[in-house]
Design a protein around this motif. Structure first.
Motif, PDB file in Angstrom:
ATOM      1  N   GLY A 143     -47.491  36.694   3.000  1.00  0.00           N
ATOM      2  CA  GLY A 143     -46.670  35.495   3.126  1.00  0.00           C
ATOM      3  C   GLY A 143     -45.311  35.845   3.698  1.00  0.00           C
ATOM      4  N   HIS A 144     -44.264  35.324   3.080  1.00  0.00           N
ATOM      5  CA  HIS A 144     -42.909  35.565   3.571  1.00  0.00           C
ATOM      6  C   HIS A 144     -42.272  36.818   2.965  1.00  0.00           C
ATOM      7  CE1 HIS A 144     -42.302  31.826   5.897  1.00  0.00           C
ATOM      8  NE2 HIS A 144     -43.191  31.327   5.057  1.00  0.00           N
ATOM      9  N   THR A 145     -43.033  37.582   2.181  1.00  0.00           N
ATOM     10  CA  THR A 145     -42.513  38.828   1.625  1.00  0.00           C
ATOM     11  C   THR A 145     -42.307  39.846   2.739  1.00  0.00           C
ATOM     12  OG1 THR A 145     -43.638  38.486  -0.489  1.00  0.00           O
ATOM     13  CG2 THR A 145     -42.962  40.740   0.031  1.00  0.00           C
ATOM     14  N   GLU A 146     -41.125  40.441   2.799  1.00  0.00           N
ATOM     15  CA  GLU A 146     -40.829  41.437   3.824  1.00  0.00           C
ATOM     16  C   GLU A 146     -41.461  42.770   3.440  1.00  0.00           C
ATOM     17  OE1 GLU A 146     -36.905  41.907   6.337  1.00  0.00           O
ATOM     18  OE2 GLU A 146     -36.729  43.082   4.480  1.00  0.00           O
ATOM     19  N   ALA A 147     -42.317  43.278   4.302  1.00  0.00           N
ATOM     20  CA  ALA A 147     -43.054  44.503   4.004  1.00  0.00           C
ATOM     21  C   ALA A 147     -42.240  45.731   4.384  1.00  0.00           C
ATOM     22  CB  ALA A 147     -44.379  44.508   4.753  1.00  0.00           C
ATOM     23  N   HIS A 148     -42.060  46.633   3.436  1.00  0.00           N
ATOM     24  CA  HIS A 148     -41.502  47.958   3.689  1.00  0.00           C
ATOM     25  C   HIS A 148     -42.661  48.930   3.889  1.00  0.00           C
ATOM     26  CE1 HIS A 148     -37.262  47.114   2.280  1.00  0.00           C
ATOM     27  NE2 HIS A 148     -37.919  46.048   1.827  1.00  0.00           N
ATOM     28  N   GLU A 149     -42.393  50.053   4.548  1.00  0.00           N
ATOM     29  CA  GLU A 149     -43.459  51.016   4.809  1.00  0.00           C
ATOM     30  C   GLU A 149     -44.088  51.562   3.542  1.00  0.00           C
ATOM     31  OE1 GLU A 149     -40.653  51.225   8.383  1.00  0.00           O
ATOM     32  OE2 GLU A 149     -40.464  51.040   6.190  1.00  0.00           O
ATOM     33  N   ASP A 150     -43.348  51.585   2.427  1.00  0.00           N
ATOM     34  CA  ASP A 150     -43.880  52.127   1.178  1.00  0.00           C
ATOM     35  C   ASP A 150     -44.489  51.052   0.284  1.00  0.00           C
ATOM     36  OD1 ASP A 150     -43.085  54.707   1.882  1.00  0.00           O
ATOM     37  OD2 ASP A 150     -41.078  54.419   1.047  1.00  0.00           O
ATOM     38  N   HIS A 151     -44.661  49.855   0.827  1.00  0.00           N
ATOM     39  CA  HIS A 151     -45.291  48.774   0.067  1.00  0.00           C
ATOM     40  C   HIS A 151     -46.715  49.177  -0.336  1.00  0.00           C
ATOM     41  CE1 HIS A 151     -46.503  44.653  -1.031  1.00  0.00           C
ATOM     42  NE2 HIS A 151     -47.653  44.968  -0.455  1.00  0.00           N
ATOM     43  N   GLY A 152     -47.103  48.757  -1.519  1.00  0.00           N
ATOM     44  CA  GLY A 152     -48.467  49.023  -1.959  1.00  0.00           C
ATOM     45  C   GLY A 152     -48.853  48.126  -3.119  1.00  0.00           C
ATOM     46  N   PRO A 153     -50.152  47.957  -3.368  1.00  0.00           N
ATOM     47  CA  PRO A 153     -51.239  48.544  -2.580  1.00  0.00           C
ATOM     48  C   PRO A 153     -51.382  47.850  -1.234  1.00  0.00           C
ATOM     49  CG  PRO A 153     -52.141  47.044  -4.222  1.00  0.00           C
ATOM     50  CD  PRO A 153     -50.661  47.124  -4.494  1.00  0.00           C
ATOM     51  N   LEU A 154     -51.917  48.574  -0.260  1.00  0.00           N
ATOM     52  CA  LEU A 154     -52.178  48.011   1.058  1.00  0.00           C
ATOM     53  C   LEU A 154     -53.565  47.374   1.034  1.00  0.00           C
ATOM     54  CD1 LEU A 154     -50.754  50.846   3.325  1.00  0.00           C
ATOM     55  CD2 LEU A 154     -49.680  48.685   2.699  1.00  0.00           C
TER      56      LEU A 154
END
Length: 334
Positions: A143-154
């Motif tokens: 959705g509108h959540t800003e994804a960082h590279e360390d976001h998880g789980p993918l």
């Protein structure tokens, strides 16, 4: 991403010998055809399924450039082409994300399997550094959540996103086991002249065929970042030069976004059409196809910390790309 941009970028005197793997994927190259530096060598390895020879014709006579026709799945031939190079930029992938709805194996065959061929060829060749074109599809629908590279789980929501994530995992393992280094780039929507697919490409082609009506997938409110191919090449070369970690992922996007309906209006402007004379026909639903991610937001602090910045906003990048596509279409090149 096209070879022309990479060759032009070597004016920076980056000491690289690059093999550019480009099976089936982005046939896009643009920009000024100015002389490159005396250091560096670029080889394109491509089966020309979607790319075209004329995309790099201006550089064919340059001794620092060569093009090899081949399939990335032919690991032995790829290894032969790779030897003598120190860096591989791996772009090979399925260019038609929606095709997986009816042919779900396409993303394994033209994605994960090709990445396996690339790293296996690297393992026994001179190439020790890999720049991998991953994608924002690895994050799934946030959705509108800003994804960082360390976001998880993918949790990818498409076989395309799954293939990109599998590629990242495979590369990470080869880095750990076989002394390679790599960067993975989770791009926003890449646009530019000479691209062979995408929403802007579709709109230009449809409107030139029938300037009275435009069919738009979904409800038109899909909202994403669109990044110019020149900015993408700059991000890749910046990370290559400045990132010292054995493996790291980078989001690459503009930080702003445009909707599909806004792109449709940009297409009218580029083609000189009066909005009052063109009917927009929406297919309905919140996304263009099953597996599409309607809203994408990417945090780009990591790549910007290395000194990278974009030169065009999403709207500027899309408009410039569609303008170039319209000119190529008028010249019968598409």
């Amino acid at each position: 991403i096209g070879g022309n941009h990479l060759i032009h970028a070597l004016r920076r005197n980056v000491h690289l010998t690059i093999l550019l793997c480009n099976n089936r994927v982005y046939g896009r190259a643009k920009g000024p055809y100015s002389p490159t530096s005396e250091v560096g060598q670029v080889t394109i390895y491509d089966n020309y399924a979607s790319g075209r020879h004329w995309h790099h014709a201006a550089h064919d006579a340059d001794p620092r450039f060569s093009a090899v026709r081949g399939d990335v799945e032919d690991t032995a031939a790829l290894r032969t082409a790779m030897d003598g190079h120190d860096t591989v930029i791996h772009l090979a992938s399925n260019p038609d994300i929606a095709a997986a709805v009816t042919d779900p194996a396409i993303d394994f065959d033209q994605g994960t399997a090709l990445t396996n061929s690339v790293v296996e060829a690297m393992r026994t060749s001179s190439a020790r550094r890999l720049m991998y074109a991953s994608g924002s599809g690895v994050y799934g629908d946030l959705g509108h959540t800003e994804a960082h590279e360390d976001h998880g789980p993918l949790l990818p929501g498409s076989t395309y996103g799954a293939s990109k994530l599998a590629g990242e995992a495979l590369i990470c393992a080869y880095v750990a086991m076989f002394d390679l280094t790599a960067c993975a780039f989770r791009f926003g929507n890449v646009v530019g002249a000479r691209q062979t697919h995408g929403v802007g490409f579709d709109f230009v082609r449809r409107l030139r065929k029938d300037p009275t009506v435009l069919s738009i997938l979904g409800d038109g409110r899909q909202s994403k970042s669109y990044v110019d191919v020149g900015d993408v090449v700059s991000a890749v070369l910046t990370a290559h030069a400045r990132e010292s970690a054995p493996f790291r992922a980078f989001n690459v996007a503009t930080g702003d976004h445009v909707t599909v309906t806004e792109i449709a209006h940009l297409a009218l402007e580029v083609l000189g059409l009066d909005p009052a004379d063109v009917a927009f026909e929406y297919t309905g639903g919140d996304r263009g196809w099953k597996g599409d991610v309607p809203v994408v937001r990417l945090n780009t602090d990591r790549i910007r910390a290395l000194g990278w910045t974009h030169t065009r906003s999403s709207a500027e990048a899309v408009a410039a790309a569609m303008g170039a596509l319209a000119r190529d279409d008028a010249a019968g090149l598409l």
